[in-house]
Design a protein around this motif. Sequence first.
Motif, PDB file in Angstrom:
ATOM      1  N   TRP A  20      11.830 -32.122   3.165  1.00 46.03           N
ATOM      2  CA  TRP A  20      12.893 -31.150   3.488  1.00 46.03           C
ATOM      3  C   TRP A  20      12.818 -29.917   2.596  1.00 46.03           C
ATOM      4  O   TRP A  20      13.814 -29.258   2.331  1.00 46.03           O
ATOM      5  CB  TRP A  20      14.276 -31.802   3.423  1.00 46.03           C
ATOM      6  N   TRP A  21      11.610 -29.595   2.142  1.00 43.62           N
ATOM      7  CA  TRP A  21      11.462 -28.473   1.217  1.00 43.62           C
ATOM      8  C   TRP A  21      11.225 -27.170   1.966  1.00 43.62           C
ATOM      9  O   TRP A  21      10.072 -26.797   2.224  1.00 43.62           O
ATOM     10  CB  TRP A  21      10.330 -28.777   0.248  1.00 43.62           C
ATOM     11  N   GLU A  56      11.154 -24.191  -2.905  1.00 42.51           N
ATOM     12  CA  GLU A  56      10.671 -25.510  -2.454  1.00 42.51           C
ATOM     13  C   GLU A  56       9.372 -25.376  -1.662  1.00 42.51           C
ATOM     14  O   GLU A  56       8.427 -26.134  -1.855  1.00 42.51           O
ATOM     15  CB  GLU A  56      11.729 -26.167  -1.559  1.00 42.51           C
ATOM     16  N   ALA A  73      18.801 -31.328   0.121  1.00 42.20           N
ATOM     17  CA  ALA A  73      19.013 -32.731  -0.257  1.00 42.20           C
ATOM     18  C   ALA A  73      18.743 -33.682   0.918  1.00 42.20           C
ATOM     19  O   ALA A  73      19.151 -34.834   0.892  1.00 42.20           O
ATOM     20  CB  ALA A  73      20.423 -32.958  -0.815  1.00 42.20           C
ATOM     21  N   HIS A  79      14.057 -40.342  -1.995  1.00 38.27           N
ATOM     22  CA  HIS A  79      14.474 -40.428  -3.404  1.00 38.27           C
ATOM     23  C   HIS A  79      14.218 -41.839  -3.934  1.00 38.27           C
ATOM     24  O   HIS A  79      14.383 -42.825  -3.201  1.00 38.27           O
ATOM     25  CB  HIS A  79      15.973 -40.136  -3.530  1.00 38.27           C
ATOM     26  N   VAL A 122      17.054 -37.034 -10.771  1.00 36.02           N
ATOM     27  CA  VAL A 122      16.799 -36.945  -9.326  1.00 36.02           C
ATOM     28  C   VAL A 122      15.276 -37.022  -9.170  1.00 36.02           C
ATOM     29  O   VAL A 122      14.557 -36.161  -9.671  1.00 36.02           O
ATOM     30  CB  VAL A 122      17.312 -35.615  -8.743  1.00 36.02           C
ATOM     31  N   ASP A 178      12.023 -37.404  -6.632  1.00 34.75           N
ATOM     32  CA  ASP A 178      11.441 -37.390  -5.283  1.00 34.75           C
ATOM     33  C   ASP A 178      10.156 -38.221  -5.266  1.00 34.75           C
ATOM     34  O   ASP A 178       9.386 -38.188  -6.234  1.00 34.75           O
ATOM     35  CB  ASP A 178      11.077 -35.957  -4.877  1.00 34.75           C
ATOM     36  N   LYS A 213       8.501 -25.898  -8.657  1.00 33.36           N
ATOM     37  CA  LYS A 213       9.667 -26.603  -8.110  1.00 33.36           C
ATOM     38  C   LYS A 213      10.892 -26.535  -9.020  1.00 33.36           C
ATOM     39  O   LYS A 213      12.023 -26.601  -8.557  1.00 33.36           O
ATOM     40  CB  LYS A 213       9.274 -28.073  -7.868  1.00 33.36           C
ATOM     41  N   HIS A 227      21.920 -37.703  -4.860  1.00 30.61           N
ATOM     42  CA  HIS A 227      20.495 -37.601  -4.528  1.00 30.61           C
ATOM     43  C   HIS A 227      19.837 -38.973  -4.508  1.00 30.61           C
ATOM     44  O   HIS A 227      18.779 -39.201  -5.084  1.00 30.61           O
ATOM     45  CB  HIS A 227      19.818 -36.616  -5.473  1.00 30.61           C
TER      46      HIS A 227
HETATM   47  C1  BGC Z   1      15.675 -33.076  -3.839  1.00 36.33           C
HETATM   48  C2  BGC Z   1      15.007 -31.801  -4.302  1.00 36.33           C
HETATM   49  C3  BGC Z   1      15.405 -30.658  -3.395  1.00 36.33           C
HETATM   50  C4  BGC Z   1      16.919 -30.560  -3.328  1.00 36.33           C
HETATM   51  C5  BGC Z   1      17.440 -29.469  -2.438  1.00 36.33           C
HETATM   52  C6  BGC Z   1      17.167 -32.856  -3.704  1.00 36.33           C
HETATM   53  O1  BGC Z   1      17.770 -33.980  -3.153  1.00 36.33           O
HETATM   54  O2  BGC Z   1      15.448 -34.122  -4.718  1.00 36.33           O
HETATM   55  O3  BGC Z   1      13.612 -31.955  -4.299  1.00 36.33           O
HETATM   56  O4  BGC Z   1      14.844 -29.471  -3.845  1.00 36.33           O
HETATM   57  O5  BGC Z   1      17.418 -31.772  -2.835  1.00 36.33           O
HETATM   58  O6  BGC Z   1      16.889 -29.531  -1.178  1.00 36.33           O
END
Ligand code: BGC
Length: 433
Positions: A38-39, A44, A73, A97, A309, A311, A345, A382
């Motif tokens: 979802w970046w 991102e 997120a 996550h 948090v 990923d 990031k 998260h």
């Molecule tokens: C993720 C991040 C992301 C952020 C906003 C978080 O839940 O761990 O990698 O950049 O959400 O999208």
Amino acid sequence: MLLALAVVVTAVIVGVAAYYIFGQAPKPQANLLEIYHWWTSGGEKAAIDALVAVFQKKYPDVGVIQSPVAGGAGYVFKSVMKSMVAAGEAPDAFQVHAGYEMKPYVDAGFLEPIDDLWRQEGWESVFPPVVRDMVSWGGHYYAVPVNIHRANVLWYNKKILDQYGIDPSTLETWDGFFAACEKLRAAGIQYPIAMGGIGKWEIAHVIEQIFVSQGVDFYQDLVNGKLNDPNDPRLVNAFNIMKKYMNYVNPDYASLTWDQAVAKVIRGEAAFTIMGDWANGEFYVAGKQFGVDYGAMPSPGTKGIYVLVVDCFEKPKGAKHPENSIKWLRVVGSREGQDAFNPIKGSISARLDADVTKYGPYQRAAIQDFKTAKYMVPSIVHGSGAPEKFASAFNDIASKFAADRDVAAACKAIIDAINAAKSDYTKTWHLTG
Ligand code: BGC
């Protein structure tokens, strides 16, 4: 011409023969890697592109298809991915996550254990125990962490603070923070705090950091599902702080994304935003300089605490290109991959052997803070700290509270949400040391 004709005729004969022998025309097997994440914000996207570039340099013969699902997120992504996986349409790897968010996939048998890969890559000796614990279930590894983000960060526009003579060290407590908000309001900045809310989680994110500021023992009770009193003074106090906070927030928060809120701080329309350190990526792509244009510090009352948090990617069962899935995971967990991705990031490498020279000043400070943190606690918003059922109820409670500011109702709703998810609390966190 005769030769060309002969080649065509032969090809047709071979094709027809293959059709009859194999029942269908032979299809060339495309050498692809399909990943979902979802970046999609500026920072991102730049970061994932850098990671994919490392992969492509290593495996130039593999075509990479990125399928991003917009929504910070993963608030849109998560249900999309759940349905795909359940329908047997899992891609070769997808963002998830560490912690509870992985659990439904592990429980349903949708992920392959990747212990061999962990052994081959020697990851046990480079990833810190706190992260290793979050990606292992029943003694097996099911994912590879790509980063460690910090959730409890207060970002500020340094020029505004300098202009109005606000010393960041006064922002370490909520009282000091609200005094600064009042000062800025008196100077004409009506809404000094920027916040998003389009996915609800942006609001829950702030409340989570306020919860953490009420003490790690309180937060530990929360993530272990052990709170049971709606009049618990720490719970009531937390919502009273959020009520105050809302006084200074942009009234259009409910229609803004997290990165639009960060952009307000970048442009100098607001002085503050509380957001995870993926926000650093937005300052970075906007060409802003840490320590000159902007600054960051632990959100009020959370000094010495690192709200984690993490990923990850994993190997779904039935992935269409299982070998490429493994290749991707090797790159995700590699020093080179992590040191390409994380400097953009905003996170730090999940590995303890990162090349610090590749990171900017915010992250160098974060690497230091991580090493010296007194407490590490998992984020709920998260995906890590609490069962999904609670986390999703928490988002609803947060967005309702931002609108009605009813402290008693919110406290009761939190206890009700814990009780409703009671049987899902399968992990006991030991956060207080
Ligand atoms: C993720 C991040 C992301 C952020 C906003 C978080 O839940 O761990 O990698 O950049 O959400 O999208």
